[in-house]
Enzyme design. Structure first.
Site, short mmCIF file in Angstrom:
data_model
loop_
_atom_site.label_atom_id
_atom_site.label_comp_id
_atom_site.label_asym_id
_atom_site.label_seq_id
_atom_site.Cartn_x
_atom_site.Cartn_y
_atom_site.Cartn_z
CB ALA A 67 -0.88 -0.02 1.24
N GLY A 112 0.52 -4.86 0.87
CA GLY A 112 -0.69 -4.92 0.04
C GLY A 112 -0.43 -5.60 -1.30
CD GLU A 115 -2.54 -7.49 2.93
OE1 GLU A 115 -2.19 -6.31 2.74
OE2 GLU A 115 -3.31 -7.82 3.85
CD GLU A 135 1.46 -5.45 5.60
OE1 GLU A 135 2.32 -6.34 5.77
OE2 GLU A 135 0.72 -5.41 4.60
N1 COA Z 1 4.62 3.14 -0.63
C1 COA Z 1 4.99 4.30 -1.14
N2 COA Z 1 6.13 4.45 -1.85
C2 COA Z 1 6.91 3.38 -2.02
C3 COA Z 1 6.58 2.12 -1.49
C4 COA Z 1 5.37 2.01 -0.76
N3 COA Z 1 4.92 0.85 -0.26
N4 COA Z 1 7.57 1.24 -1.81
C5 COA Z 1 8.47 1.92 -2.51
N5 COA Z 1 8.08 3.21 -2.64
C6 COA Z 1 8.78 4.30 -3.33
C7 COA Z 1 9.97 4.82 -2.54
O1 COA Z 1 9.55 5.73 -1.56
C8 COA Z 1 10.79 5.44 -3.65
O2 COA Z 1 10.20 6.68 -3.98
P1 COA Z 1 11.13 8.00 -4.19
O3 COA Z 1 12.04 7.62 -5.33
O4 COA Z 1 10.16 9.06 -4.52
O5 COA Z 1 11.87 8.18 -2.90
C9 COA Z 1 10.55 4.51 -4.82
O6 COA Z 1 9.34 3.82 -4.54
C10 COA Z 1 11.64 3.50 -5.03
O7 COA Z 1 11.81 2.78 -3.82
P2 COA Z 1 13.23 2.63 -3.07
O8 COA Z 1 12.93 2.39 -1.63
O9 COA Z 1 14.11 3.76 -3.42
O10 COA Z 1 13.76 1.30 -3.78
P3 COA Z 1 14.80 0.27 -3.14
O11 COA Z 1 15.19 -0.64 -4.26
O12 COA Z 1 15.89 0.97 -2.41
O13 COA Z 1 13.98 -0.57 -2.06
C11 COA Z 1 12.06 -1.79 -1.24
C12 COA Z 1 12.91 -1.39 -2.47
C13 COA Z 1 10.82 -2.54 -1.77
C14 COA Z 1 12.85 -2.67 -0.33
C15 COA Z 1 11.62 -0.51 -0.49
O14 COA Z 1 11.07 0.39 -1.44
C16 COA Z 1 10.58 -0.74 0.57
O15 COA Z 1 10.90 -1.23 1.63
N6 COA Z 1 9.31 -0.36 0.31
C17 COA Z 1 8.26 -0.46 1.26
C18 COA Z 1 7.79 -1.86 1.42
C19 COA Z 1 6.71 -1.97 2.46
O16 COA Z 1 6.91 -1.76 3.64
N7 COA Z 1 5.49 -2.31 2.00
C20 COA Z 1 4.38 -2.56 2.84
C21 COA Z 1 3.54 -1.38 3.00
S1 COA Z 1 2.14 -1.80 4.00
#
Ligand code: COA
Length: 260
Positions: A67, A112, A115, A135
């Site tokens: 999400a 999400g 999910e 989460e």
């Molecule tokens: N919601 C909003 N934005 C998200 C996102 C999410 N769930 N997951 C990634 N993004 C965004 C990042 O903020 C970043 O945006 P920016 O360039 O404007 O800063 C962009 O997507 C790229 O992500 P980034 O974190 O730079 O890539 P990465 O390769 O370093 O890491 C992940 C990848 C997936 C490990 C990391 O993005 C992450 O942990 N995301 C969240 C995962 C999460 O907790 N999901 C559950 C939510 S309930």
């Protein structure tokens, strides 16, 4: 005509491809994208040309990375339950779809996103995919059906580990525990999903739709699955396709199903 901003929809050879298209945000599901999913599923249900659905994410890095966390600041005591129910209701449209739905998990499937994949009837992962429900690292828990669907799919012990640690698992691990049906090289992901759907599309559509009812009844405590099965069986026997299937077998030819 509904206009999509974050989803791409494309129908080719009877397959509806739904692609979450926010690659710069790793296809994170914001509120608008969830709304668009509802619309896309009504297209999936109602368009007779559509016989199967593939859900995937744009780009090579992510299926859906969760999400949209940037919208979490809008969640409060008043709307939090609605937030969860809205996601649950949307994903339940996928789970209940009378046509087969496959998640083509082409990268991160987190929160999400995981999910969303869990709500699909089947999951095929590319070998670079990472799946997880992180989460608890944000102080919440999976609220779009993940606690239920993951547990039913992989069992309590594995589900507790995945949800409580919040760790990502590899596609290979996901395959081992039955979280995904297949793992393939990324270049072969779509072809694998298409080959599964192309097989199902040749089967009797009413029997497929009734299979969805029956298998979902296993997960619904308010329903007696055996009763649902007997009812579905009776529904199938009333179709022309049942007559055609039986006749074609006896005549040693391929059946021509009409979905009636
Ligand atoms: N919601 C909003 N934005 C998200 C996102 C999410 N769930 N997951 C990634 N993004 C965004 C990042 O903020 C970043 O945006 P920016 O360039 O404007 O800063 C962009 O997507 C790229 O992500 P980034 O974190 O730079 O890539 P990465 O390769 O370093 O890491 C992940 C990848 C997936 C490990 C990391 O993005 C992450 O942990 N995301 C969240 C995962 C999460 O907790 N999901 C559950 C939510 S309930």
């Amino acid at each position: 005509m509904f206009s999509y901003k974050n989803l791409n929809l494309d129908v080719k050879n009877n397959i509806l491809y739904i692609t979450v298209n926010r690659p710069d945000k790793l296809n994170a599901l914001n509120f608008q994208t969830l709304d668009e999913f509802r619309e896309a599923m009504s297209e999936a249900y109602e368009n007779d040309e559509v016989k199967g659905i593939i859900i995937t994410g744009a780009g090579e890095k992510a299926f859906v990375a969760g999400a949209d966390i940037s919208e979490f600041t809008q969640i409060n005591e008043i709307n939090s339950r609605k937030f969860s129910e809205n996601g649950q209701d949307t994903f339940s449209l996928i789970e209940k779809c009378p046509k087969p739905v496959i998640a083509a998990v082409n990268g991160f499937a987190l929160g999400g996103g995981c999910e969303l994949a869990l709500a699909c009837h089947m999951r095929v992962a590319s070998d670079n995919a990472k799946l997880g429900l992180p989460e608890v690292t944000l102080g919440i828990l999976p609220g779009y059906g993940g606690t239920q669907r993951l547990t039913l799919l992989v069992g309590k012990g594995k589900a507790f580990e995945i949800i409580m640690t919040g760790d990502m698992i590899t596609a290979e691990h996901a395959l081992q525990i039955g979280l995904v049906n297949y793992m393939v090289p990324q270049a072969e992901l779509m072809a694998k999903c298409e080959s599964i759907l192309n097989k199902i599309i040749q089967r009797a559509p009413v029997a497929i739709a009734q299979t969805v009812e029956c298998v979902n009844a296993v997960y619904n405590e308010t329903k007696d699955g055996y009763e649902v099965e007997a009812n579905s069986f009776a529904i199938c026997t009333k179709t022309d396709d049942f007559k055609e299937g039986t006749k074609a077998f006896l005549e040693k030819r391929k059946p021509e199903f009409k979905g009636k």
